[in-house]
Write an enzyme that holds these catalytic residues in place. Structure first.
Site, PDB file in Angstrom:
ATOM      1  N   ALA A 117       0.838  -1.201   0.000  1.00 38.78           N
ATOM      2  CA  ALA A 117       0.000   0.000   0.000  1.00 38.78           C
ATOM      3  C   ALA A 117       0.872   1.250   0.000  1.00 38.78           C
ATOM      4  CB  ALA A 117      -0.909  -0.009   1.234  1.00 38.78           C
ATOM      5  N   PHE A 118       0.413   2.262  -0.735  1.00 37.98           N
ATOM      6  CA  PHE A 118       1.111   3.551  -0.799  1.00 37.98           C
ATOM      7  C   PHE A 118       2.555   3.400  -1.300  1.00 37.98           C
ATOM      8  CE2 PHE A 118      -2.068   3.747   2.608  1.00 37.98           C
ATOM      9  CZ  PHE A 118      -2.905   4.722   2.095  1.00 37.98           C
ATOM     10  N   ARG A 119       2.781   2.374  -2.133  1.00 41.84           N
ATOM     11  CA  ARG A 119       4.090   2.101  -2.747  1.00 41.84           C
ATOM     12  C   ARG A 119       5.158   1.744  -1.721  1.00 41.84           C
ATOM     13  NH1 ARG A 119       3.526   2.528  -7.767  1.00 41.84           N
ATOM     14  NH2 ARG A 119       5.740   2.184  -8.148  1.00 41.84           N
ATOM     15  N   LEU A 120       4.727   1.306  -0.532  1.00 43.65           N
ATOM     16  CA  LEU A 120       5.666   0.798   0.457  1.00 43.65           C
ATOM     17  C   LEU A 120       5.772  -0.712   0.257  1.00 43.65           C
ATOM     18  CD1 LEU A 120       4.590   2.907   3.557  1.00 43.65           C
ATOM     19  CD2 LEU A 120       6.547   3.251   2.042  1.00 43.65           C
TER      20      LEU A 120
END
Length: 205
Positions: A181-184
């Protein structure tokens, strides 16, 4: 604190990347609609320019990742000239990716013969008929060659042509990537140490 899904969990990552790969491939086989064994194959030509195309994985074991092709094709010639390659598996429904880099070797005749015998008859005839990667005047020309080889080999005993065999990509590096999520994202890279043991390192997204 933001929570993100982990690839395997901090304590559950297999020490052997092939064990990890088999877990993911098994899950992909249950979730992907088409060709969960599809992989992008990157090679380098004689001029040093990269080339890439999608092929199908036909075998994987601790020795490496195996696929089959016509040695006279562009990828065959590139791999024979510079036996190094990279692979990329992308399982869209699972939001996962596996990247492999390594050297390339030719599979044994016994291994190639065994796989060739499992192919459909028309596919075995195609290995004879297709002058892969070379210009083709028309579809009819290819179909005519298939017909000619069909007459040449009327039974099921169709020998494997000498120009058709398999390559094994012997990895020196295997990287697992899970979308977060959120490019993490969650990512691990396996590299062999001097003793030949695999060492895993978590990477920043």
């Amino acid at each position: 604190m933001l929570k993100t899904a982990l690839t395997f969990g901090e304590t559950e990552l297999p020490a052997d990347p092939f064990a990890a790969f088999h877990i993911w491939l098994g899950e992909a086989e249950r979730s992907e609609l088409n060709d969960p064994n599809a992989m992008a194959l990157a090679t380098v030509d004689a001029d040093g320019l990269p080339d890439v195309r999608t092929v199908l994985l036909k075998g994987v074991d601790p020795g490496g990742f195996v696929f089959y092709t016509n040695f006279e094709s562009r990828k065959g010639q590139e791999l024979l000239g510079q036996p190094k390659a990279a692979l990329c598996f992308h399982w869209k429904s699972l939001r996962r990716q596996v990247r492999v880099r390594g050297t390339v070797e030719i599979v044994s005749d016994e291994e190639a013969d065994a796989y060739y015998r499992t192919r459909a008859r028309i596919s075995r005839l195609g290995a004879w008929a297709s002058q892969q990667s070379r210009p083709l005047a028309s579809r009819a020309e290819l179909e005519q060659r298939v017909t000619e080889f069909d007459a040449r080999f009327p039974g099921e005993d169709i020998p494997r042509p000498s120009h058709w065999s398999g390559f094994r990509v012997v990895p020196v590096q295997i990287e697992f990537w899970q979308d977060g999520a959120f490019r993490l994202h969650d990512s691990y890279r396996f590299v062999k140490d001097e003793s030949g043991q695999w060492v895993a390192t978590r990477l920043n997204p």
